[in-house]
Enzyme design. Structure first.
Site, PDB file in Angstrom:
ATOM      1  CE1 TYR A  20      20.811  26.909  12.587  1.00 48.91           C
ATOM      2  CE2 TYR A  20      20.540  26.628  14.946  1.00 48.91           C
ATOM      3  CZ  TYR A  20      20.007  26.919  13.717  1.00 48.91           C
ATOM      4  OH  TYR A  20      18.677  27.219  13.610  1.00 48.91           O
ATOM      5  CE1 TYR A 148      16.297  30.798  12.786  1.00 51.60           C
ATOM      6  CE2 TYR A 148      14.701  30.473  14.549  1.00 51.60           C
ATOM      7  CZ  TYR A 148      15.562  29.958  13.603  1.00 51.60           C
ATOM      8  OH  TYR A 148      15.683  28.597  13.462  1.00 51.60           O
ATOM      9  CG  ASP A 253       7.612  33.487  14.820  1.00 52.00           C
ATOM     10  OD1 ASP A 253       7.335  32.887  15.878  1.00 52.00           O
ATOM     11  OD2 ASP A 253       8.561  33.160  14.081  1.00 52.00           O
ATOM     12  CE  LYS A 282      12.836  28.565  20.216  1.00 50.52           C
ATOM     13  NZ  LYS A 282      12.782  29.310  18.967  1.00 50.52           N
TER      14      LYS A 282
HETATM   15  C1  LIG Z   1      12.704  28.959  17.544  1.00 53.74           C
HETATM   16  C2  LIG Z   1      11.893  29.824  16.686  1.00 53.74           C
HETATM   17  C3  LIG Z   1      11.268  29.328  15.519  1.00 53.74           C
HETATM   18  C4  LIG Z   1      11.469  27.916  15.031  1.00 53.74           C
HETATM   19  O1  LIG Z   1      10.933  26.960  15.891  1.00 53.74           O
HETATM   20  P1  LIG Z   1      11.447  25.440  15.794  1.00 53.74           P
HETATM   21  O2  LIG Z   1      10.612  24.727  16.805  1.00 53.74           O
HETATM   22  O3  LIG Z   1      12.902  25.458  16.119  1.00 53.74           O
HETATM   23  O4  LIG Z   1      11.185  24.980  14.407  1.00 53.74           O
HETATM   24  C5  LIG Z   1      10.498  30.203  14.775  1.00 53.74           C
HETATM   25  N1  LIG Z   1      10.322  31.478  15.168  1.00 53.74           N
HETATM   26  C6  LIG Z   1      10.875  31.978  16.281  1.00 53.74           C
HETATM   27  C7  LIG Z   1      10.624  33.392  16.673  1.00 53.74           C
HETATM   28  C8  LIG Z   1      11.692  31.176  17.070  1.00 53.74           C
HETATM   29  O5  LIG Z   1      12.289  31.684  18.164  1.00 53.74           O
END
Ligand SMILES: *Cc1c(COP(=O)(O)O)cnc(C)c1O
Length: 432
Positions: A20, A148, A253, A282
Site C-alpha cells: 500500500y 477485510y 474468516d 497469519k
Molecule cells: C490479513 C487478512 C487476510 C489476508 O491474508 P494475507 O495472508 O495477507 O493474504 C484475510 N482476512 C483477514 C481477516 C485478514 O486479517
C-alpha cells in the site's frame, strides 16, 4: 547511477514495492537486520518493540527457537514435495493438531499459501457446493460492512466497499451484498429486537437474494483491518440460524482472530455455533513462514465431492509445504502447551488500564481492548508515516491504519515492554 552504486535503502526505494505505498513517494522505511523475541533490530543498531507482531502473526515472538528448530529439522529432511498424489508427516501431523484445536464439526483441511488464497478457496468451495447440490444460480456472497478479507479479486469483493476502494475497480469486481456491521458491541447487553440488533437487515438482504447467494462471509466478533471493531457474538448465533433456513453457507474468516488473539483460541469459541467453513492464516506459523488453510465440515466437503465434476478445483504449487506445516505444528504445540489464556488476559487488563487515559484526549473517538488487541480510535485519519517516525523515537514499531492507532503485541511481551507500547500509542494520540 547504475543499480550497483545504490545503497541498500536507495535500491529498495527505487526498485521494490512495499504494501500500500506510492512508488513515486516512498515513506520512511528502516532496514531491519535481525529479529528476536519482541524486538526487531535495525541496521543502525536501534532495537524496536514490534507492537504489530509483524502484521499480527508473530504471537510467540520473532525467531522463536521451537519454531526455527522445527523448520531446520524439516529443511534437512524434506523441504518440499508436490502434494498431488503424495503426502507427508508434517501435513498429517499438523492436520491432527488442527482438528484437535479447531471447532469439532470442521474436519476437512485445505492447505494453501496465504490468507487471501484461503478466502478464495473458501468462496470457491461455497460456489462448488451450491452447484453440486443443484443450486447453480448461487454464486454471489453476502457480508457485513467494514470487513477485510484480503487483496485478491474475490476476497477484495467482500472487503468494505469504501475502505476497500471498490470504486477504483468498478466493473472488474464481483458485485456482492453488503449489510451494516452488527451494531451491538461485545460487552454491551444484547438486544433481542431484530430492528435494533442488525438481524432484520441481515434477514431482509439474505431472503431477498437467497437464490443467488452461496455464502455469508465475515470475520467473527473482531473486524480487523476494516475498522478494528468488536461486535456481539450473539449476532453470529442468529446469523447461523438464518443461513441454515435459507441454504446459505456460513464462512468465518479467522485469519486475524485465530490462535488466541481475542482471548479465545478462536473467535468462533465465543459463539454457540460453528461455521461451515473457516479460514486460518497469519498466526498459523507464529509468523515464521507464509501459510494458511481453509477447513470445512463433512457436509460441504462431501457435497462438493458428490457433484459434477466432484473434484475441488484448486491446487497451489506449494500446497502443504512441509517447512510451513512443520512451523505451524511447532507454533500450535507451543501455544497449547502453555497457559496462553492467562498471558492474553494479563495483556488485556494492562492495556485496559494504560490506554484508558486516552479517552480524555481531545481527538480520541473511542478506546477499546479485547484480548491482545488494543485500539485508540481517533476522530481523524492518522498518518502512518508520521506515526512510524515518532514511535521509532520511543523504541516502538507502530503502524496505525486509518483512524486507528492500535497494537497486537506478541503474547511474550513483558509488562514493562507493554507499558512502552501503550505510552507510544498515547503519545501518538496526543500529538497526531
Ligand atoms: C490479513 C487478512 C487476510 C489476508 O491474508 P494475507 O495472508 O495477507 O493474504 C484475510 N482476512 C483477514 C481477516 C485478514 O486479517
Amino acid at each position: 547511477m547504475s543499480a550497483a552504486d545504490l545503497t541498500q535503502l536507495e535500491f529498495d526505494q527505487q526498485h521494490l514495492w512495499h504494501p500500500y505505498t506510492n512508488v513515486a513517494k516512498p515513506g520512511p522505511t528502516f532496514v531491519v537486520k535481525e529479529s528476536e523475541g519482541v524486538h526487531i533490530t535495525l541496521d543502525d543498531g536501534t532495537r524496536l518493540i514490534d507492537a504489530m507482531s509483524s502484521w499480527w502473526c508473530m504471537m510467540h515472538g520473532h525467531k522463536n527457537p521451537a519454531i526455527t528448530s522445527a523448520i531446520h529439522a524439516q529443511l534437512d529432511r524434506l523441504p518440499h514435495v508436490m502434494f498431488g498424489g503424495l503426502t507427508h508427516d508434517p501435513a498429517i501431523d499438523l492436520g491432527r493438531k488442527l482438528l484437535d484445536t479447531t471447532p469439532d464439526s470442521l474436519t476437512r483441511i485445505f492447505y494453501c499459501d496465504s490468507g487471501s488464497v484461503s478466502v478464495e478457496v473458501a468462496m470457491k468451495m461455497a460456489v462448488q457446493y451450491q452447484h453440486a447440490i443443484g443450486q447453480p444460480g448461487r454464486k454471489a456472497f453476502a457480508t457485513i460492512r467494514s470487513g477485510y478479507h484480503g487483496d485478491t479479486w474475490k476476497a477484495m469483493s467482500v472487503c468494505d466497499p469504501d475502505t476497500g476502494m471498490h470504486h477504483l475497480f468498478q466493473g472488474a469486481l464481483s458485485v456482492q451484498h453488503f449489510v451494516s456491521r452488527p451494531p451491538i458491541r461485545i460487552g454491551e447487553d444484547w438486544i433481542d429486537d431484530p430492528a435494533q440488533n442488525g438481524l432484520a437487515e441481515l434477514r431482509g438482504a439474505l431472503e431477498a437474494n437467497a437464490g443467488e447467494i452461496a455464502g455469508f462471509i465475515l470475520e467473527p466478533v473482531v473486524q480487523g483491518t476494516g475498522g478494528m471493531y468488536f461486535y456481539h457474538p450473539e449476532y453470529l448465533n442468529h446469523a447461523r440460524a438464518i443461513c441454515d433456513e435459507l441454504g446459505i453457507l456460513l464462512i468465518f474468516d479467522e485469519i486475524a482472530t485465530g490462535f488466541g488473539r481475542t482471548g479465545a483460541l478462536f473467535a468462533t469459541d465465543l459463539c454457540a455455533i460453528e461455521p461451515d467453513i473457516i479460514c486460518l492464516g497469519k498466526g498459523l506459523t507464529g509468523g515464521h513462514i507464509s501459510f494458511a488453510c481453509t477447513i470445512t465440515n463433512d457436509r460441504v466437503a462431501t457435497g462438493v465431492g458428490n457433484g459434477n465434476p466432484g473434484i475441488f478445483m484448486h491446487g497451489p504449487t506449494y500446497m502443504a509445504n512441509p517447512l510451513a506445516c512443520a512451523a505451524a505444528k511447532a507454533s500450535l504445540d507451543l501455544l497449547t502447551a502453555q497457559d496462553w489464556r492467562s498471558k492474553v488476559s494479563a495483556i488485556d487488563e494492562q492495556m485496559q488500564a494504560e490506554l484508558a487515559p486516552a479517552r480524555d484526549l481531545p481527538n480520541v473517538a473511542d478506546v477499546r481492548v479485547l484480548g491482545a488487541i488494543g485500539v485508540i480510535e481517533m476522530t481523524h485519519t492518522v498518518s502512518a508515516d508520521e506515526a512510524h517516525a515518532r514511535a521509532h523515537q520511543m523504541g516502538v514499531f507502530l503502524r496505525p491504519f486509518g483512524k486507528n492507532i492500535y497494537t497486537m503485541p506478541p503474547f511474550i511481551t513483558s509488562p514493562d515492554q507493554l507499558s512502552q507500547i501503550t505510552a507510544g500509542m498515547l503519545r501518538l494520540a496526543r500529538e497526531l
